[in-house]
Scaffold this motif. Sequence first.
Motif, PDB file in Angstrom:
ATOM      1  N   GLY A  43       0.714  -1.189   0.084  1.00  0.00           N
ATOM      2  CA  GLY A  43      -0.061  -0.015  -0.072  1.00  0.00           C
ATOM      3  C   GLY A  43       0.788   1.349   0.042  1.00  0.00           C
ATOM      4  N   GLY A  44       0.253   2.312   0.265  1.00  0.00           N
ATOM      5  CA  GLY A  44       0.790   3.580   0.146  1.00  0.00           C
ATOM      6  C   GLY A  44       1.456   4.112   1.634  1.00  0.00           C
ATOM      7  N   ILE A  45       2.090   5.173   1.559  1.00  0.00           N
ATOM      8  CA  ILE A  45       2.512   5.795   2.735  1.00  0.00           C
ATOM      9  C   ILE A  45       1.318   6.648   3.275  1.00  0.00           C
ATOM     10  CG2 ILE A  45       4.156   7.224   3.822  1.00  0.00           C
ATOM     11  CD1 ILE A  45       6.212   6.393   1.680  1.00  0.00           C
ATOM     12  N   PRO A  46       0.864   6.441   4.239  1.00  0.00           N
ATOM     13  CA  PRO A  46      -0.370   7.421   4.836  1.00  0.00           C
ATOM     14  C   PRO A  46       0.282   9.041   5.043  1.00  0.00           C
ATOM     15  CG  PRO A  46      -0.019   5.434   6.305  1.00  0.00           C
ATOM     16  CD  PRO A  46       1.068   5.527   5.386  1.00  0.00           C
ATOM     17  N   GLN A  47      -0.719   9.665   4.107  1.00  0.00           N
ATOM     18  CA  GLN A  47      -0.342  11.080   4.355  1.00  0.00           C
ATOM     19  C   GLN A  47      -0.484  11.675   5.840  1.00  0.00           C
ATOM     20  OE1 GLN A  47      -3.375  12.862   1.730  1.00  0.00           O
ATOM     21  NE2 GLN A  47      -5.060  12.926   3.571  1.00  0.00           N
ATOM     22  N   GLU A  48      -1.078  10.706   6.687  1.00  0.00           N
ATOM     23  CA  GLU A  48      -1.147  11.169   8.320  1.00  0.00           C
ATOM     24  C   GLU A  48       0.033  11.319   8.977  1.00  0.00           C
ATOM     25  OE1 GLU A  48      -5.267   9.853   6.739  1.00  0.00           O
ATOM     26  OE2 GLU A  48      -3.339   9.148   6.339  1.00  0.00           O
ATOM     27  N   LEU A  49       1.013  10.531   8.192  1.00  0.00           N
ATOM     28  CA  LEU A  49       2.361  10.531   8.889  1.00  0.00           C
ATOM     29  C   LEU A  49       3.106  12.030   8.913  1.00  0.00           C
ATOM     30  CD1 LEU A  49       4.191   7.384   7.729  1.00  0.00           C
ATOM     31  CD2 LEU A  49       2.640   7.620   9.825  1.00  0.00           C
ATOM     32  N   GLY A  50       2.349  13.029   8.000  1.00  0.00           N
ATOM     33  CA  GLY A  50       2.888  14.228   8.031  1.00  0.00           C
ATOM     34  C   GLY A  50       2.325  15.209   9.312  1.00  0.00           C
ATOM     35  N   ASN A  51       1.600  14.432  10.249  1.00  0.00           N
ATOM     36  CA  ASN A  51       1.284  15.210  11.460  1.00  0.00           C
ATOM     37  C   ASN A  51       2.211  14.863  12.485  1.00  0.00           C
ATOM     38  OD1 ASN A  51      -1.185  15.668  10.320  1.00  0.00           O
ATOM     39  ND2 ASN A  51      -2.039  13.535  11.120  1.00  0.00           N
ATOM     40  N   LEU A  52       3.362  14.146  12.364  1.00  0.00           N
ATOM     41  CA  LEU A  52       4.170  13.990  13.176  1.00  0.00           C
ATOM     42  C   LEU A  52       5.290  14.799  13.238  1.00  0.00           C
ATOM     43  CD1 LEU A  52       4.670   9.886  12.613  1.00  0.00           C
ATOM     44  CD2 LEU A  52       2.973  11.165  14.190  1.00  0.00           C
ATOM     45  N   ALA A  53       5.049  16.002  13.887  1.00  0.00           N
ATOM     46  CA  ALA A  53       5.865  17.068  13.874  1.00  0.00           C
ATOM     47  C   ALA A  53       7.350  17.164  14.478  1.00  0.00           C
ATOM     48  CB  ALA A  53       5.140  18.374  14.374  1.00  0.00           C
ATOM     49  N   LYS A  54       7.077  15.850  15.456  1.00  0.00           N
ATOM     50  CA  LYS A  54       8.519  15.838  16.181  1.00  0.00           C
ATOM     51  C   LYS A  54       9.381  14.750  15.580  1.00  0.00           C
ATOM     52  CE  LYS A  54       6.705  17.458  20.756  1.00  0.00           C
ATOM     53  NZ  LYS A  54       6.425  16.873  22.083  1.00  0.00           N
ATOM     54  N   LEU A  55       9.045  14.060  14.385  1.00  0.00           N
ATOM     55  CA  LEU A  55       9.715  13.116  13.867  1.00  0.00           C
ATOM     56  C   LEU A  55      11.101  13.425  13.230  1.00  0.00           C
ATOM     57  CD1 LEU A  55       9.137  10.107  13.504  1.00  0.00           C
ATOM     58  CD2 LEU A  55       8.452  10.477  11.147  1.00  0.00           C
ATOM     59  N   GLU A  56      12.081  12.711  13.485  1.00  0.00           N
ATOM     60  CA  GLU A  56      13.461  13.182  13.133  1.00  0.00           C
ATOM     61  C   GLU A  56      13.992  12.114  12.110  1.00  0.00           C
ATOM     62  OE1 GLU A  56      15.628  13.012  16.845  1.00  0.00           O
ATOM     63  OE2 GLU A  56      14.679  14.789  17.573  1.00  0.00           O
ATOM     64  N   ILE A  57      13.603  10.629  12.531  1.00  0.00           N
ATOM     65  CA  ILE A  57      14.003   9.482  11.501  1.00  0.00           C
ATOM     66  C   ILE A  57      12.738   8.979  11.138  1.00  0.00           C
ATOM     67  CG2 ILE A  57      15.238   7.398  11.439  1.00  0.00           C
ATOM     68  CD1 ILE A  57      17.311   8.686  13.395  1.00  0.00           C
ATOM     69  N   LEU A  58      12.573   8.599   9.689  1.00  0.00           N
ATOM     70  CA  LEU A  58      11.548   7.565   9.246  1.00  0.00           C
ATOM     71  C   LEU A  58      12.202   6.642   8.223  1.00  0.00           C
ATOM     72  CD1 LEU A  58       8.581   6.865   8.938  1.00  0.00           C
ATOM     73  CD2 LEU A  58       8.455   8.597   7.290  1.00  0.00           C
ATOM     74  N   GLN A  59      12.065   5.559   8.493  1.00  0.00           N
ATOM     75  CA  GLN A  59      12.920   4.378   7.791  1.00  0.00           C
ATOM     76  C   GLN A  59      11.571   3.493   7.441  1.00  0.00           C
ATOM     77  OE1 GLN A  59      15.677   2.703  10.655  1.00  0.00           O
ATOM     78  NE2 GLN A  59      17.157   4.038   9.620  1.00  0.00           N
ATOM     79  N   LEU A  60      11.407   3.356   6.091  1.00  0.00           N
ATOM     80  CA  LEU A  60      10.456   2.397   5.525  1.00  0.00           C
ATOM     81  C   LEU A  60      10.777   1.676   4.413  1.00  0.00           C
ATOM     82  CD1 LEU A  60       7.441   5.016   5.305  1.00  0.00           C
ATOM     83  CD2 LEU A  60       7.850   3.483   7.160  1.00  0.00           C
ATOM     84  N   PHE A  61      12.384   1.678   4.242  1.00  0.00           N
ATOM     85  CA  PHE A  61      12.824   0.893   3.152  1.00  0.00           C
ATOM     86  C   PHE A  61      12.799  -0.686   3.116  1.00  0.00           C
ATOM     87  CE2 PHE A  61      16.214   1.451   6.589  1.00  0.00           C
ATOM     88  CZ  PHE A  61      16.748  -0.006   6.529  1.00  0.00           C
ATOM     89  N   GLN A  62      12.879  -1.401   2.047  1.00  0.00           N
ATOM     90  CA  GLN A  62      12.717  -2.562   1.728  1.00  0.00           C
ATOM     91  C   GLN A  62      11.520  -3.205   2.004  1.00  0.00           C
ATOM     92  OE1 GLN A  62      16.261  -5.161   2.617  1.00  0.00           O
ATOM     93  NE2 GLN A  62      17.686  -3.696   2.017  1.00  0.00           N
ATOM     94  N   ASN A  63      10.257  -2.691   1.635  1.00  0.00           N
ATOM     95  CA  ASN A  63       9.207  -3.193   1.638  1.00  0.00           C
ATOM     96  C   ASN A  63       8.549  -3.304   0.293  1.00  0.00           C
ATOM     97  OD1 ASN A  63       8.046  -3.513   4.387  1.00  0.00           O
ATOM     98  ND2 ASN A  63       9.213  -1.500   4.647  1.00  0.00           N
ATOM     99  N   ASN A  64       6.936  -3.407   0.017  1.00  0.00           N
ATOM    100  CA  ASN A  64       6.639  -3.373  -1.033  1.00  0.00           C
ATOM    101  C   ASN A  64       5.545  -2.023  -1.237  1.00  0.00           C
ATOM    102  OD1 ASN A  64       7.626  -5.699  -2.030  1.00  0.00           O
ATOM    103  ND2 ASN A  64       6.347  -6.859  -0.684  1.00  0.00           N
ATOM    104  N   LEU A  65       6.021  -1.067  -0.691  1.00  0.00           N
ATOM    105  CA  LEU A  65       5.287   0.291  -0.722  1.00  0.00           C
ATOM    106  C   LEU A  65       4.996   0.742  -2.212  1.00  0.00           C
ATOM    107  CD1 LEU A  65       6.530   1.823   2.460  1.00  0.00           C
ATOM    108  CD2 LEU A  65       4.590   0.344   2.277  1.00  0.00           C
ATOM    109  N   THR A  66       3.954   1.649  -2.591  1.00  0.00           N
ATOM    110  CA  THR A  66       3.561   1.753  -3.880  1.00  0.00           C
ATOM    111  C   THR A  66       2.819   3.156  -3.546  1.00  0.00           C
ATOM    112  OG1 THR A  66       1.211   0.647  -3.553  1.00  0.00           O
ATOM    113  CG2 THR A  66       3.152  -0.470  -4.876  1.00  0.00           C
TER     114      THR A  66
END
Length: 335
Positions: free
Chosen positions: A240-263
Amino acid sequence: MERVHSLRMMSRFLLLHCLILISLFIAAATANTSSTITDRDALLALKAHITHDPTNFLAKNWNTSTPVCNWTGVACDVHSHRVTILNISSLNLTGTIPSQLGNLSSLQSLNLSCNRLSGSIPSAIFTIYTMKYVSFRENQVSGQIPANICSNLPFLDYLSLAKNMFHGGIPSALSNCTYLQILHLSYNDFSGAVPKDIGNLSKLKELYLGRNRLQGEIPREFGNLTELERMSLSENELQGGIPQELGNLAKLEILQLFQNNLTGAIPRELGNITGLGILALSDNFLTVFGRGPRRPKHPADSDVSTLIIRTSQKSQGKTHSSSLIGLKIHETAFH
């Protein structure tokens, strides 16, 4: 006569009061002694379950000739003398974990990380009401996480089972550990869907679920984790896709989603996270430049120091990939 009678009554009252206090003191002392013995026996059971202690740590430091509270790796409450901390990490110990550890009913911190412990974690350990910190990281522990893991752990704020051999699903009941700030389950064999209920952990700061066999989509509910600073779901089988709701995570410093089947397209909402330092999306099937290799009309204004993206397209059985490494977010297109 009345005065003498009053004095006698007062003397009897004071005597009875003193006897009650003495009885209570003896009962409390007996209870503390009994509890201390229970704690000692629990630790001796752990010692007995260790089959290899290369530095003789337990043999040198844990014996009945000294009080439990003086044992290395053990800390106690100054009043009750109950064991509150057990830390025997990084000792290269081989063995199993006894159920008697569940009798340490005042334990707040349990750290058995970086050893060679095997077998399963006794369910009794997850019933210690006072527990705040649990780490079995980097062992050879197997089995499943109990479905009711948080039923008796209301104060748990740190849980690490990383780099073990756990399997099965990640229980949604983890959401009942409402004080949880760090959840580290990476490098295991967990499968099934990522529980959306984890999105209810409002105090969560670090979430590591990478290097498992998790499937399904990234829950949109993760956009509710407003205290989150680091998240890794990499090296799974997520779709599936990357949820746009992750944009709400204002304190996020690291986001690792590599090596999946995201589209799909990378949400432009991620550009709202001004403190995002690392965004790792490589080895997926994501669209970087949308409807063609063009710059966006409204580029996201975010200063990401490291951006790792690989877009892949399958054509006639072949995969064509292009990599972008070390780019700023405002130099790419978010949709």
